[in-house]
Design an enzyme around this catalytic site. Structure first.
Site, PDB file in Angstrom:
ATOM      1  N   ALA A  74      63.814  42.196  31.687  1.00  0.00           N
ATOM      2  CA  ALA A  74      64.938  42.272  30.762  1.00  0.00           C
ATOM      3  C   ALA A  74      65.302  40.873  30.284  1.00  0.00           C
ATOM      4  O   ALA A  74      65.003  39.872  30.934  1.00  0.00           O
ATOM      5  CB  ALA A  74      66.135  42.946  31.429  1.00  0.00           C
ATOM      6  N   LYS A  90      68.070  46.353  24.635  1.00  0.00           N
ATOM      7  CA  LYS A  90      68.985  46.224  25.766  1.00  0.00           C
ATOM      8  C   LYS A  90      70.343  45.786  25.227  1.00  0.00           C
ATOM      9  O   LYS A  90      70.459  44.736  24.590  1.00  0.00           O
ATOM     10  CB  LYS A  90      68.473  45.201  26.774  1.00  0.00           C
ATOM     11  CG  LYS A  90      69.441  44.965  27.934  1.00  0.00           C
ATOM     12  CD  LYS A  90      69.019  43.806  28.806  1.00  0.00           C
ATOM     13  CE  LYS A  90      70.090  43.487  29.845  1.00  0.00           C
ATOM     14  NZ  LYS A  90      69.778  42.284  30.632  1.00  0.00           N
ATOM     15  N   VAL A 125      43.378  23.639  38.476  1.00  0.00           N
ATOM     16  CA  VAL A 125      43.666  22.214  38.582  1.00  0.00           C
ATOM     17  C   VAL A 125      43.453  21.781  40.023  1.00  0.00           C
ATOM     18  O   VAL A 125      44.055  22.325  40.952  1.00  0.00           O
ATOM     19  CB  VAL A 125      45.102  21.906  38.131  1.00  0.00           C
ATOM     20  CG1 VAL A 125      45.432  20.431  38.361  1.00  0.00           C
ATOM     21  CG2 VAL A 125      45.292  22.267  36.667  1.00  0.00           C
TER      22      VAL A 125
END
Length: 528
Positions: free
Chosen positions: A67, A95, A202
């Site tokens: 959300a 929302k 990495v």
């Protein structure tokens, strides 16, 4: 004109071209996901520099429902993205609020909608007039402050904020997103902007005499040099912590939840009776559980569900059972995932030429959906703390205001911590060991001052610069828990016609909401 020699990186049989128009400085983003790809797309657009994302193939996306808050709408507009296209590509729904169930006490429910509530009266928030009305008897004691919120009216009726093809009538709204689809969409946007993509792990970094990162060594590939390095590697913090030795401040003594169980509930899993009665709510549901809280985030194709809990109070297995018992699903076949959480902040999130953004910089549990917002805010502050012009030494440490960036972002994270913690400490629940502890932790001085000032004077203490949560947001959380604001100096008793004005607000919201389509039909129209 003769082009100057530019660096390149070999990617297997392909050569990565790091040349671009505009500034010739190179930003290297470590980590993909929402933080990495949003950072890459935003910085490429705003700084016109060369940008490379280094992403590990071994880190799986979480891919749950996520959300947002209304700040995401600003980012979409600033990037020139069509809103309907954004909704389609991310499996999104609207929302308009969060509904909190079983938070103040079992069987209790309240709303935290977006936007203002009603209209200010005499220059102050409506809550003060509403509170006097209840006290004086001309407003029913059964009424609630959020009765005058337009977004709450839409949520109660299951309506969308707009008609298809029309602008939203709700001025504050956000989205529920599929996190996996969002990351893929952000990657596409970034690459279309000219961002380069390297898939590799990495392994380490080379530093200059001042301790700044010069280049990153990769697993099986040529090293990548850069001028500014953005650490979006999540809790792993492979650059800011491992290479730059930036310390982490732990907040687990105040926010005691440290794990989450996540799952999805597909519409295809619903029975016929459930399908016929199922609606698509334009709000997030947050439910107080025995040892934490759960979320239900309705997406177009499924509902993302999760349980944020304290491992000191419940096991992973019992948390899984409690979540499935709430949202439904088969206990034997439902796929779930356990996500450890590291709650806290990195006060020095910009060290030398390395900036941490996202989970590598800090984390507060997602009760108020601030994860993506904190990424956006960090990017805004980063750009603001760089020199005002794209100069050759734009990434020289001496020309970057790292102190302001670190101070601002630490304050932003503290605001989010205080606001989330406030939900717990005003709760009246003491029915489980978790709630007894969560509601009685020692308060940060900043939150203690806010609550004292609120109950004494009715004012909400907020930072002068870009507060994360406004006074109305605090009213939405404190009022349902019975925490009343003190009387503001100069507040007057109700004037004639105030009751009629408040009723006019409610009736106007109802009339508008009735004319809008259901949220489900609006979303189905947008999605193919």
């Amino acid at each position: 004109m003769v082009e100057s020699e530019t660096p390149s990186v070999l990617m297997g049989d392909h050569q990565l071209d790091t040349r671009a128009s505009g500034c010739d400085r190179h930003i290297v983003v470590v980590g993909g996901g929402t933080a990495g790809w949003m950072s890459a797309a935003t910085l490429k657009r705003r700084l016109k520099c060369r940008v490379t994302v280094i992403e590990s193939a071994r880190v799986p996306p979480i891919g749950v429902g996520e959300a947002t808050i209304p700040a995401i709408v600003d980012w979409i507009e600033n990037m020139g993205i069509d809103e309907d296209e954004f909704i389609r590509r991310t499996g999104a729904t609207y929302k308009l609020a969060i509904r909190f169930d079983n938070w103040v006490e079992p069987q209790h429910r309240y709303w935290h909608p977006f936007g203002i509530c009603g209209s200010p009266i005499d220059g102050v928030d409506l809550i003060h007039t509403w509170q006097r009305g209840v006290r004086q008897g001309w407003i029913s004691v059964e009424s609630k402050y959020t009765d005058y919120s337009f977004q709450r009216e839409l949520c109660e009726r299951g309506r969308g904020p707009r008609a298809p093809g029309q602008p939203s009538l709700a001025h504050n709204y956000a989205f529920h997103l599929d996190a996996g689809k969002l990351a893929a969409f952000l990657q596409e946007i970034a690459i279309n902007e000219g961002v380069q993509h390297v898939v590799a792990d990495v392994r380490g970094a080379a530093h200059d005499e001042q301790g700044n990162i010069q280049s990153l060594s990769l697993d099986g590939q040529t090293a990548v040099a850069g001028d500014l390095f953005i650490d979006c590697s999540g809790f792993a913090s492979v650059l800011i912590e491992r290479e730059m030795q930036s310390k982490w401040t732990d907040w687990s003594g105040q926010l005691i939840c440290d794990r989450a169980i996540t799952m999805r509930r597909s519409r295809n899993e619903l029975g016929d009776d459930e399908k016929s009665s199922a609606e698509l709510p334009p709000f997030t549901i947050s439910t107080g559980m025995n040892s934490g809280w759960s979320w239900q985030i309705p997406l177009h194709e499924n509902t993302g569900c999760g349980y944020v809990f304290s491992s000191a109070h419940i096991s992973d297995e019992d948390a899984r059972s409690e979540l499935i018992g709430l949202v439904g699903g088969d206990a034997e076949t439902t796929e779930t995932r356990v996500v450890p959480m590291r709650v806290g902040v990195r006060p020095m999130s910009w060290v030398g030429n390395c900036v941490s953004i996202g989970l590598s910089a800090g984390f507060v549990e997602p009760l108020e959906s601030t994860g993506i917002f904190l990424i956006q805010r960090a990017l805004d502050e980063l750009v603001d703390c760089l020199p005002t012009a794209i100069l050759p030494d734009v990434f020289d440490k001496r020309s970057c205001d790292t102190q302001s960036f670190n101070t601002r972002m630490t304050e932003v994270y503290a605001q989010v911590r205080d606001f989330v913690l406030m939900h717990y400490v005003v709760s009246q629940r003491r029915d489980t060991a978790f709630w007894k502890e969560a509601a009685t932790v020692a308060l940060p001085d900043s939150l203690a001052r806010l609550l004292e000032e609120y109950t004494r004077t009715g004012r909400v203490l907020m930072p002068q610069r870009d507060p994360t949560f406004l006074d109305v947001n605090h009213h939405y959380i404190l009022s349902p828990a019975g925490v009343q604001p003190g009387c503001l100096p100069g507040s007057r008793d109700s004037q004639p016609g105030t009751a009629q004005f408040l009723e006019h607000i409610r009736s106007t919201h109802t009339q508008i909401a009735k004319r809008l389509p259901s949220h489900a039909s609006l979303i189905d129209t947008i999605h193919p």
